[in-house]
Design an enzyme around this catalytic site. Structure first.
Site, PDB file in Angstrom:
ATOM      1  N   PRO A  86       0.824  -1.222   0.000  1.00 49.38           N
ATOM      2  CA  PRO A  86       0.000   0.000   0.000  1.00 49.38           C
ATOM      3  C   PRO A  86       0.854   1.267   0.000  1.00 49.38           C
ATOM      4  O   PRO A  86       0.352   2.349  -0.316  1.00 49.38           O
ATOM      5  CB  PRO A  86      -0.839  -0.118   1.280  1.00 49.38           C
ATOM      6  N   GLU A 113       3.128  -7.756   7.906  1.00 52.61           N
ATOM      7  CA  GLU A 113       3.441  -6.326   7.783  1.00 52.61           C
ATOM      8  C   GLU A 113       4.293  -6.033   6.551  1.00 52.61           C
ATOM      9  O   GLU A 113       4.765  -4.913   6.359  1.00 52.61           O
ATOM     10  CB  GLU A 113       4.166  -5.820   9.041  1.00 52.61           C
ATOM     11  N   ARG A 155      -4.299  -8.228 -20.469  1.00 53.20           N
ATOM     12  CA  ARG A 155      -5.261  -7.915 -21.534  1.00 53.20           C
ATOM     13  C   ARG A 155      -4.697  -6.932 -22.556  1.00 53.20           C
ATOM     14  O   ARG A 155      -5.286  -6.749 -23.624  1.00 53.20           O
ATOM     15  CB  ARG A 155      -6.596  -7.437 -20.948  1.00 53.20           C
ATOM     16  N   ASP A 170     -10.821   2.273 -23.993  1.00 58.27           N
ATOM     17  CA  ASP A 170     -11.035   2.150 -22.551  1.00 58.27           C
ATOM     18  C   ASP A 170     -10.897   3.464 -21.804  1.00 58.27           C
ATOM     19  O   ASP A 170     -10.202   4.370 -22.257  1.00 58.27           O
ATOM     20  CB  ASP A 170      -9.958   1.223 -21.949  1.00 58.27           C
TER      21      ASP A 170
END
Ligand SMILES: C[S@@+](CC[C@H](N)C(=O)[O-])C[C@H]1O[C@@H](n2cnc3c(N)ncnc32)[C@H](O)[C@@H]1O
Length: 259
Positions: A86, A113, A155, A170
């Site tokens: 993150p 962690e 993709r 897209d």
């Protein structure tokens, strides 16, 4: 493209057997290799984590185990190492496009962690290392983040999408629609439970359809992603776009207008 994924839960990657990615693997466009991290843990319990230096809750993944794993998997080559976390740089369509150009990606899935930071420091001198976040929230492990990245990158590989134009149209795709999300889409029947498909889409008039799609993309971007709309490059906006933005009471940054 070769993809290696190291994880303590290789079974998490069963979805890579199905749909577009599954077919790309069958065709050989994608060579996915899964590795159980615990194979490189040598105690009876196959321990991969230990308590954090400096104290605090949770456990940290051990550098020796990761080091042996990466040395073995990357032997004889230099993949680009992707470490989901993150605290990493945001994963977006631009990064997906960039990664789709690489011949070999190695994903290191953290748990607890995270992975001892010396692992990223060690490999930075030997290969390109990116710590990457898929969003501002915290997952329990890197596996889901890797599934997201593999699907977004996979993709984009030649021949994976049935119609290559899909990726061009897209949301977030580079080009004239950069910084715009895609507008609404419709299929048959023309009326469903009293809801009609916008008449312009049935008109067969390509110019009008393209204009309508762009208008809808702008409306949706302003409504759902005002920060993206604010970053629109004034050079990419025509008169009609500017008029629509005015109607929506959306102001570009004053310095952008000056340009
Ligand atoms: C519980 S998280 C660790 C969170 C860490 N303590 C922090 O706050 O940065 C465990 C693992 O999940 C993965 N992970 C969690 N959230 C993620 C995200 N938003 N993007 C990418 N990976 C994520 C990473 O592999 C991370 O090492």
């Amino acid at each position: 493209m070769r993809l290696d994924i190291i994880s303590i839960f290789p079974e998490y990657f069963a979805p890579l057997d199905v749909s577009l990615i599954g077919k790309a693997r069958e065709r050989g466009t994608l060579d996915v290799r899964l590795h159980q991290l615990r194979e490189w843990a040598h105690d009876v319990h196959k321990t991969v984590d230990d308590t954090p230096y400096g104290g605090g809750p949770g456990m940290v993944m051990k550098p020796e185990v990761w080091g042996e794993a990466i040395d073995t998997v990357a032997e004889g080559g230099s993949p680009r190492l992707i470490v989901p976390t993150p605290s990493g740089r945001p994963f977006d369509q631009e990064l997906a496009q960039e990664l789709a150009q690489e011949p070999w990606l190695l994903f290191a899935c953290g748990r607890y962690e995270g992975i001892d930071s010396r692992v990223m420091a060690e490999y930075s001198s030997r290969m390109r290392v990116d710590e990457v976040s898929i969003g501002d929230y915290v997952l329990a492990g890197g596996e889901v983040a890797v599934l997201v990245m593999v699907e977004a990158v996979g993709r984009l590989l030649p021949g994976v999408l049935g119609n290559a134009q899909s990726a061009v149209d897209d949301s977030f795709a580079p080009g004239s629609m950069q910084n715009l999300v895609e507008g609404p889409v419709y299929t048959k029947p023309p009326v469903w439970r009293g809801h009609e498909v916008p008449a312009v889409l049935l008109s067969g008039h390509h110019g009008k359809v393209a204009r309508w799609r762009r208008d809808e993309a702008i409306r949706r971007t302003v409504r759902n992603r005002p920060e993206l709309a604010a970053a629109l490059d004034p050079e990419t906006l025509d008169k009609h776009d500017r008029k629509l933005l005015e109607e929506l009471a959306f102001r570009l940054q004053p310095e952008d207008v000056a340009n």
